[in-house]
Design an enzyme around this catalytic site. Structure first.
Site, mmCIF file in Angstrom:
data_model
loop_
_atom_site.group_PDB
_atom_site.id
_atom_site.type_symbol
_atom_site.label_atom_id
_atom_site.label_comp_id
_atom_site.label_asym_id
_atom_site.label_seq_id
_atom_site.Cartn_x
_atom_site.Cartn_y
_atom_site.Cartn_z
ATOM 1 N N SER B 219 -41.778 10.877 -19.608
ATOM 2 C CA SER B 219 -42.046 11.865 -20.415
ATOM 3 C C SER B 219 -40.515 11.281 -21.725
ATOM 4 O O SER B 219 -40.222 10.179 -21.819
ATOM 5 C CB SER B 219 -41.965 13.122 -20.312
ATOM 6 O OG SER B 219 -42.144 13.936 -21.043
ATOM 7 N N ASP B 433 -53.479 12.522 -20.066
ATOM 8 C CA ASP B 433 -52.269 12.703 -20.800
ATOM 9 C C ASP B 433 -52.679 13.204 -22.172
ATOM 10 O O ASP B 433 -53.158 12.265 -22.787
ATOM 11 C CB ASP B 433 -51.442 11.756 -20.568
ATOM 12 C CG ASP B 433 -49.951 12.539 -21.039
ATOM 13 O OD1 ASP B 433 -49.816 13.109 -21.768
ATOM 14 O OD2 ASP B 433 -49.008 11.895 -20.700
ATOM 15 N N HIS B 467 -50.234 15.224 -18.341
ATOM 16 C CA HIS B 467 -48.887 14.569 -18.590
ATOM 17 C C HIS B 467 -47.873 14.880 -17.371
ATOM 18 O O HIS B 467 -47.076 14.116 -16.979
ATOM 19 C CB HIS B 467 -48.196 15.308 -19.937
ATOM 20 C CG HIS B 467 -46.842 14.922 -20.085
ATOM 21 N ND1 HIS B 467 -46.640 13.334 -20.704
ATOM 22 C CD2 HIS B 467 -45.556 15.306 -20.236
ATOM 23 C CE1 HIS B 467 -45.531 13.396 -20.834
ATOM 24 N NE2 HIS B 467 -44.716 14.554 -20.750
#
Lengths: 486, 486
Positions: B219, B433, B467
């Site tokens: 991330s 995601d 995610h």
């Protein structure tokens, strides 16, 4: 209590640990945040203009892409259907004692009244789908309604209603409660998509329309379109369901929950009792920003805005552009603008009630049964108590084989949708839609086919406009509708 | 001013149009909204517990799925690096006069200090990636760090920092400004991902670590991981970039903008100067609800929650379940719970500053050039002033042909990423995601390859965790990392 690992009472007594000092200009200045101050400024304008009865000037559009025109309602331009009889509701033992439906029409009603298309709206639209002599303002589906257009007014008589629960003429939370002489506010009962449709059919009764040529809708309008065919299988000739669903998904519920949450957290919302005071305009702006994200798509924004910054002030076009905590990127000013444009145009309670009705919509057999809902028909077989046979034994046409790996609930959904078995249906979805995903469109088509409907037309569109494609893509959406209706 | 087509001043003077009356029980009752009242109740608890120094009891988890454990920071459990020298910043002419970095370590530093893995965090994580003797609480990457795990502590010395701008020990908006003796609040300068990395490398200098074995992150951690290799090409042996990007997309910016907007609209935020008063806990809860939507995926919610309702009160398990405007569905109570859990655990200003840094992150050549950023190296060719040749003339390996239809900016991105040309890089993305889409993962890999990097490993994972997969999928994410690092 610990906050960031520090007792709250000690927060202001922290000692310095740094050895260097900032310049005084940095340390003492309290920053301004125009994107936050705008809320208080808007509130001041509302107070002022309430006194001076002028109107708020609208800001200009920052992007260059197409926007659906949400016409301001003009009370003189729509017709009103007043119904003094009670309306039974799905979730309440008490009926709505009376109700009103605001509607507009285009085209000419045939002598036998067999050319009526009932057009259902999405969440926030008014009955003003297209311009009329009494209201020449562009409507929200202007390019789809007219002679030779998708809904061909040289052939059809098009009727569009503001939904029950709305704020553009039909009875909703902002309507006056007879008993108190005040707005219902959150004493308005929770309503369903089926309730909206029943109110519309009471209006059709009044107009003397026995059977619709077609029930047409997009987004929440598609839910109503399916619900109309379900409640009144003998009174609906064809169904058009664009970017809708027969069963709201958790991800769509999540996005609407986020909107309701920010709206209801606005202190002005006041448990829904704000009509004598200031509306929750900040919450509405924030909710609309979130909604706008779900209406479009990343690929569109990549093309339309990319990573471009907002235009610099004209006075200093070449000044450096240091980032700020308020909107910097065009995508941010676009969302900000969408929220600002909307926040005083629609009633907050209507948004809450109608978005809730969307969440609850589910045509699964067991759900419909638990709600004690029944189609008004004698000619269509009522749903049996057992689910239909597995997909490979049903009546799928050869050109549309059954899904190879259907989800477990599909047979139950097909069973629920059985009243629609004899109604030709157009299902149209958009691959870039993140709110009513294309899987949901396939689900509607698969369930209808599994229920035994042999006349399901199914299209998927590409393009980058996401959920809003139904408002923008006249060529492809309009073309499919025109072909299906002709 | 017109509001819903009615002058605001006339709203309360509307006359009744209905002929029937509601029962008085319906008409006079003012509804309660527990999901709204909870904000005021939380505020009361904060005031009370500040006086009585107890802690807020946490509510229980409504769903049954896996959740990443965000450990509460324990000030005694991390080490502090104090740097009394100024830190140059990307967007400010004034440097940060001094700074601190909180960090934790796992494993044993080799005598030659050549076994260091710098692990970068996502937006809201602390340095507590895994349990330690001084803090046995489970860390946010507990299952990925340890002997024989993805980051094998029998081989590597793992270092994880709280990022600059954070609130778990490192210098950020909640830190004290020497000059005023008060928290920086929004006088804290806007920082970049590159600034975060520079602060971490000053700490590595202090530790005597000349070259990292690898820079690893997911991330926002992946952004830092790429930025580390870019700023210090000679000091980074390998790069792991999981569910990251080299160029934040408009749709990710939109979702973070929505979070900042609801947070900054909370009156408690007070332009960022809330440290002596009550924190913007309501805005933080609403922001976290939005964030949570982006961290997971619709397919997961279909499986985990479907359209199930919240459990009924134990006293009336068989009572009818009429819908309410507050959370009804499990997906709603899940999001509500996620927001409630987070809203007092993280600093609002840190969220704003760090999410802004993510938005600004862009490794495109022209952007880096305009920011006057330069790699600290002599051995790697500095970026030329012209973009690289078209993809078909570059050094793509035969197993990974260049993209057939690359977006127009890809050559510029490849040019910007040229300092990474000699660093073996693992790029891993997740197809579900919606925040850092799989297209962005392909973009990172394509740009690196187009820049001439012949050692790019690229994986895409399926699954439904979106995610957050990097926090949950030990088998696949951990396996890819372990294979790449060994």
């Amino acid at each position: 209590m610990l906050y960031l690992g520090l007792p709250l009472t000690r927060i202001s007594r922290l000692t310095c640990t740094h050895s260097l000092r900032f310049s005084s200009s940095v340390a003492t200045k309290i920053p301004h945040f125009p994107c936050v101050e705008v809320h208080a400024a808007r509130e001041s304008r509302i107070r002022e203009t309430t006194l001076h009865a002028s109107s708020i000037p609208e800001s200009t559009e920052p992007g260059a892409g197409p926007e659906p025109p949400y016409a301001r309602p003009n009370p003189k331009s729509y017709k009103m259907y007043h119904d003094p009889s009670p309306l039974q509701l799905t979730y309440s033992s008490d009926p709505l004692p009376s109700f009103e439906v605001a509607y507009e029409t285009w085209g000419t009603l045939s002598p036998t009244k067999d050319n009526v298309i009932l057009l259902h709206t999405g969440l926030s639209a008014s009955s003003h789908a297209a311009s009329t002599p009494s209201n020449p303002t562009e409507g929200w589906w202007e390019k789809f309604i007219g002679p030779g257009k998708a809904l061909d007014t040289s052939q059809f008589y098009v009727v569009c209603c503001n939904v029950l629960g709305g704020c553009y003429g039909s009875t909703g939370p902002s309507s006056t409660n007879d008993l108190t002489g005040r707005r219902y506010a959150t004493n308005f009962p929770i309503i369903s998509i089926f309730d909206m449709v029943r109110a519309q059919f009471r209006m059709l009764d009044y107009l003397g329309v026995d059977k619709l040529y077609a029930s047409v809708g997009s987004s929440m309008g598609a839910m109503q379109s399916l619900a109309a065919g379900w409640l009144f299988p003998d009174r609906v000739g064809k169904i058009v369901s664009i970017s809708g669903t027969a069963r709201s998904s958790p991800s769509a519920i999540a996005m609407r929950f986020a909107q309701r949450s920010v709206l209801m957290a606005d202190p002005n919302w006041n448990n829904g009792f704000y009509y004598d005071g200031l509306p929750p305009h900040t919450g509405m702006k924030l909710a609309r920003q979130i909604a706008t994200i779900t209406y479009r798509s990343g690929p569109e924004w990549d093309l339309r805005f990319g990573r471009s910054f907002r235009p610099l002030p004209e006075a200093e076009p070449n000044a450096p552009h240091p980032p700020a905590l308020c909107p910097d990127f065009l995508i941010e000013t676009y969302l900000d603008h969408q929220g600002e444009q909307f926040c005083l145009k629609y009633d907050a309670n209507s948004l809450i009630y109608i978005s809730k009705a969307m969440d609850m919509f589910d045509m699964t057999h067991s759900v419909l049964k638990s709600l004690n809902l029944h189609p008004s028909t004698t000619s269509v077989p009522s749903p049996s108590s057992t689910p239909p046979s597995p997909p490979h034994k049903t009546s799928h046409s050869k050109s549309h084989p059954p899904p190879s790996n259907p989800p477990a609930y599909l047979p139950q959904l097909a069973e629920g949708m059985k009243p629609l078995v004899n109604i030709p249906t157009l299902v149209l979805g958009v691959q870039s839609d993140i709110l009513f995903g294309v899987e949901q469109q396939r689900e509607v088509a698969d369930a209808l086919r599994m229920a035994g409907n042999e006349n399901v037309s199914y299209y998927e569109l590409g393009g980058v406009w996401g959920h809003d494609t139904f408002l923008l893509d006249v060529l492809n959406v309009g073309g499919a509708i025109r072909g299906f209706l002709s």
